[in-house]
Design an enzyme around this catalytic site. Structure first.
Site, mmCIF file in Angstrom:
data_model
loop_
_atom_site.group_PDB
_atom_site.id
_atom_site.type_symbol
_atom_site.label_atom_id
_atom_site.label_comp_id
_atom_site.label_asym_id
_atom_site.label_seq_id
_atom_site.Cartn_x
_atom_site.Cartn_y
_atom_site.Cartn_z
ATOM 1 N N ARG A 141 0.859 -1.185 0.000
ATOM 2 C CA ARG A 141 0.000 0.000 0.000
ATOM 3 C C ARG A 141 0.897 1.237 0.000
ATOM 4 N NH1 ARG A 141 -2.247 -3.555 3.918
ATOM 5 N NH2 ARG A 141 -4.311 -4.346 3.328
ATOM 6 N N LYS A 166 -2.486 -2.193 7.289
ATOM 7 C CA LYS A 166 -3.899 -1.929 7.544
ATOM 8 C C LYS A 166 -4.397 -2.849 8.647
ATOM 9 C CE LYS A 166 -8.286 -1.316 5.081
ATOM 10 N NZ LYS A 166 -8.962 -1.432 3.763
ATOM 11 N N HIS A 240 -2.491 2.692 -6.124
ATOM 12 C CA HIS A 240 -3.043 1.468 -5.542
ATOM 13 C C HIS A 240 -3.323 0.417 -6.609
ATOM 14 C CE1 HIS A 240 -4.513 -0.488 -1.925
ATOM 15 N NE2 HIS A 240 -5.576 -0.904 -2.587
ATOM 16 N N ARG A 243 -0.813 -2.311 -6.753
ATOM 17 C CA ARG A 243 -1.012 -3.408 -5.789
ATOM 18 C C ARG A 243 -2.010 -4.424 -6.345
ATOM 19 N NH1 ARG A 243 -1.201 -4.921 -0.179
ATOM 20 N NH2 ARG A 243 -3.309 -5.370 0.556
ATOM 21 N N HIS A 266 -4.384 -9.512 3.765
ATOM 22 C CA HIS A 266 -5.841 -9.531 3.867
ATOM 23 C C HIS A 266 -6.272 -10.422 5.021
ATOM 24 C CE1 HIS A 266 -6.437 -8.432 -0.670
ATOM 25 N NE2 HIS A 266 -6.179 -7.382 0.078
ATOM 26 N N TYR A 275 -9.650 -10.958 -7.011
ATOM 27 C CA TYR A 275 -8.684 -11.005 -8.108
ATOM 28 C C TYR A 275 -8.961 -12.147 -9.078
ATOM 29 C CZ TYR A 275 -6.348 -7.601 -5.238
ATOM 30 O OH TYR A 275 -6.078 -6.473 -4.498
#
Length: 306
Positions: A141, A166, A240, A243, A266, A275
């Site tokens: 990120r 995150k 972003h 990524r 994640h 994805y």
């Protein structure tokens, strides 16, 4: 001026204290405190204890229908103000029980390998080139890359230790050999003892001693210029997107989706599963497989009744 006044009020200090006690990361503290500031500026910085539930409802509707805030921005607004009124002002109004902003169902944009490389090749300055290459080649990120430190690079294991990503979660991501080489070359241009991407200052004179990272606006501007120079016409392409492209390219290369989930940090596999919708891998020969599987029907006995 209004913002400076808001930062000096007791409610701001109390909000930050409550967020710290709740274990919120610095970024969340900033986002939530900003939502409170925006609310009070909307009502001319009146004492928040005098606001009514109806005034809060009106504010939410104003941001939704007049300001046209996105669902993501509205969710931050709802969460920040809900925390403020419940935990700081001790007001548990019914409105907090049904606040909701539907998540955007649109798929993120993704670049092909050639498009990603074309953008990087059009970055004009070396420091921005190394930064954006690190973002793409490690799936980071923007904020994670900006705050990378020298000590985060594990050259022996060829890994980067991402601290407080995150959700305040640490993780390790693979460090490609060429990226390590670029980082070493770039470090020799500033020799900052702590930061990989320090603020450079005028003439790059502040880089060796800088305690803050490069400007977000600077790297975002460099990316936009490179994207335009590369002739990329796709919509919603930002840093972003690098990524998203990293994850998609790993998936297309055969990397297990569980491994990609770990690299991206994640918490839920469902987040990574998006994805699967961005790649054509496995679809190109689907029709051939279906035709081979569903053979033999044209020789059936039913043909005699036609």
């Amino acid at each position: 001026m209004a913002r400076q006044k808001a930062l000096q009020t007791p409610w701001y200090t109390e909000t930050v204290k409550a967020l710290q006690l709740a274990g919120m990361c610095d970024r969340t503290q900033g986002c939530y405190a900003r939502t409170v500031r925006q609310l009070l500026e909307h009502y001319d910085n009146k004492d928040p204890r005098t606001l009514t539930e109806q005034e809060l409802k009106d504010y939410f509707l104003y941001r939704r229908n007049t300001s046209h805030w996105s669902p993501a921005t509205l969710r931050i607004c709802y969460s920040g103000l809900k925390f403020f009124f419940i935990h700081v002002l001790q007001k548990k109004w019914p409105v907090f029980a049904y606040l909701n902003a539907k998540r955007d169902k649109s798929l993120p944009c993704v670049l092909s390998c050639d498009e990603a490389l074309a953008i990087l090749q059009h970055v004009k300055t070396f420091h921005n080139y190394v930064f954006l290459t690190t973002v793409y080649s490690c799936g980071l990120r923007l904020q994670e890359a900006l705050f990378l430190q020298i000590s985060d690079i594990d050259a022996a294991r060829m890994m980067i230790h991402v601290h407080r990503g995150k959700g305040a979660k640490d993780r390790f991501v693979p460090l490609p050999q060429e990226t390590l080489h670029l980082l070493r070359l770039y470090w020799k241009t500033h020799r900052n003892q702590k930061l990989l991407f320090p603020a450079l200052g005028r003439g790059h004179q502040k880089a060796p001693s800088s305690a803050i990272p490069m400007s977000i606006d600077s790297v975002q501007g460099a990316f936009r210029e490179a994207k335009q120079a590369a002739g990329i016409k796709k919509r919603r392409v930002s840093i972003h997107t690098l990524r998203h492209s990293y994850a998609t390219h790993l998936l297309e290369a055969g990397v297990n989706i569980r491994v990609i989930q770990r690299f991206l940090g994640h918490a839920n596999l469902e987040t990574t599963m998006v994805y699967l919708h961005l790649t054509q891998k496995g679809q190109e020969d689907a029709y051939q497989i279906i035709n081979q599987t569903m053979r033999g029907f044209h020789n059936g006995n039913h043909q005699r009744n036609i």
